[in-house]
Design an enzyme around this catalytic site. Structure first.
Site: not given
Ligand SMILES: [Fe+3]
Lengths: 242, 199
Positions: A108, A147, A160, A162
């Site tokens: 991220y 991850y 995924h 969010h």
């Protein structure tokens, strides 16, 4: 349409449990006492609205929005698309859908993410879109990598995205995650497992949608989202206690 | 067999996770300039009618530690009790705000206008309150609650009157700590646990 009544009470069985020891952080962050249940009022039945004017043309294109169109992100190009509906199966138009995700390597763009995988200089990892008049939305993005995360000895998050959705009233507010069809990490994930009802978890797994994929460009995944609905109140206009 | 009901079940929630800020508050997450205009940066703009107030507080876990990663959204009426979008509502009150616990101290601040009383479907008005929704890593479905004010008349509020254990009413009431300043702490679990709502 009939007069809109209160929100349909939430079926908590359809949602994750608050306390789930395999997801360690939930242990000290879950209320012990029961929630106070009550019929919704204006505070829950109204909500913020967002006009088109404040959104940029690339807001729903995560491949390009971080560099303002200068260079594309690295990774497997995908179209995430779907529809926002309510429990009465009505489309929810003009509602804000926001997404955030890791890059193709599973990292991220966040100061607290220190995973070994490198940042992609061309990928920011968030996007937003308003649903159209029929409740449809779409994002162009890259498939996020799985991850590892510090929980039990060797826990990995399945791939995924969010997802945050507003609906038309504050009581419909929902944050969830989209998973990908066929990911073997889903059944191993303690966060996915907080949803005890397997058929409910399945509703977060987006199928590969070849009919919407674009040859020589991107694959598509379909993700429909259902928000709370309002109860119809045709025969019900009486004060409390009658 | 019976006819099937045609309702759809609500999509299940999942935790917002530790990186929720990159999606909802990019500037806070260090990604300033991601969007031309971020949403929820303030519930009011210049010229909002009524008293401007500041509410500070922290979100504590069951061990008494203040969360550094909580994100909160608020939704409220304007000073006359009208919500944005309703006829006669103050155009300078959007009513919606996003704010976060400070990454170092765990303290949040909400600067807004004091809301007015809100009529209910059944006649009895709600005392002035701000609705909030708390998400963070470890919270599997967003927690709803309300901020009421100790210097308002909360008698007869339809929600507060439903709380059986009267001392728990206190967990929903912001304490005055100065002129136009209030403190509202949220306790997720254990002693002094905040009343959370299913509403
Ligand atoms: Fe994640």
């Amino acid at each position: 349409m009939n007069d809109l009544g209160p929100l349909i009470p939430r079926n908590r069985e359809a949602h994750p449990v608050a306390y789930y020891p395999d997801y360690k952080t939930s242990v000290a962050r879950s209320p012990n006492l029961p929630l106070l249940s009550m019929e919704s009022g204006p505070s829950e039945e109204t909500g913020p609205t967002f006009g088109h004017s404040r959104f940029g043309a690339l807001d729903n294109n995560l491949i390009l929005n971080w560099t303002k169109g200068a260079a594309p992100a690295v990774g497997e190009r995908i179209l995430m698309h779907g529809r926002v509906l309510d429990e009465n199966a009505r489309p929810v138009p003009n509602t804000l859908v926001e997404i955030w995700q890791a890059n193709a390597g599973g990292r991220y763009r966040h100061k607290k993410d220190t995973y070994l995988a490198p940042l992609d200089p061309n990928f920011g990892g968030c996007g937003r879109a308003l649903t159209d008049e029929n409740g449809y939305y779409q994002f162009l993005t890259i498939r996020p990598g799985a991850y590892p995360w510090p929980n039990r000895g060797n826990d990995w998050r399945p791939m995924h995205i969010h997802v945050s959705v507003f609906g038309h009233s504050f009581g419909q507010r929902l944050i969830t995650q989209m998973y990908f069809e066929g990911d073997p990490l889903i059944p191993l994930c303690p966060i996915a497992a907080t949803i005890r009802n397997r058929s409910q978890l399945d509703r977060l797994v987006a199928p590969l949608d070849m009919a919407r994929s674009r040859p020589l460009d991107y694959l598509a995944y379909k993700f429909d989202i259902v928000l709370r609905g309002r109860r119809q109140t045709m025969f019900e206009n009486k004060p409390e206690g009658m | 067999m019976v006819q099937p009901l045609t309702y759809l079940p609500e999509s299940p929630s999942q935790t917002a996770g530790p990186y929720v800020h990159i999606g909802l508050m990019p500037t806070y997450a260090g990604n300033a300039g991601y969007y031309d205009e971020e949403i929820g940066t303030s519930p009011i703009s210049d010229g909002a009618q009524g008293q401007i107030i500041e509410i500070v507080g922290s979100v504590y876990d069951g061990t008494g530690w203040a969360l550094r990663d909580a994100l909160i959204e608020s939704w409220q009426a304007d000073a006359s009790g009208k919500f944005a979008g309703q006829e006669g509502a103050d155009p300078a009150v959007s009513g919606h705000c996003r704010f976060a616990a400070d990454a170092v101290t765990g303290e949040f601040t909400l600067r807004t206008v004091k809301p007015g009383r809100v009529p209910s479907r059944h006649g009895r008005a709600f005392a002035p309150h701000v609705s909030i929704w708390i998400v963070a890593r470890g919270i599997n479905i967003g927690l709803q609650t309300r901020i009421y004010f100790e210097d308002e008349n909360n008698e007869g509020d339809p929600l507060l009157s439903r709380i059986e254990q009267r001392p728990r009413v206190d967990t929903l009431i912001a304490k005055k700590i100065g002129d136009g300043r209030y403190r509202f702490d949220i306790r997720l679990q254990g002693e002094g646990e905040t009343v959370f709502l299913d509403i």
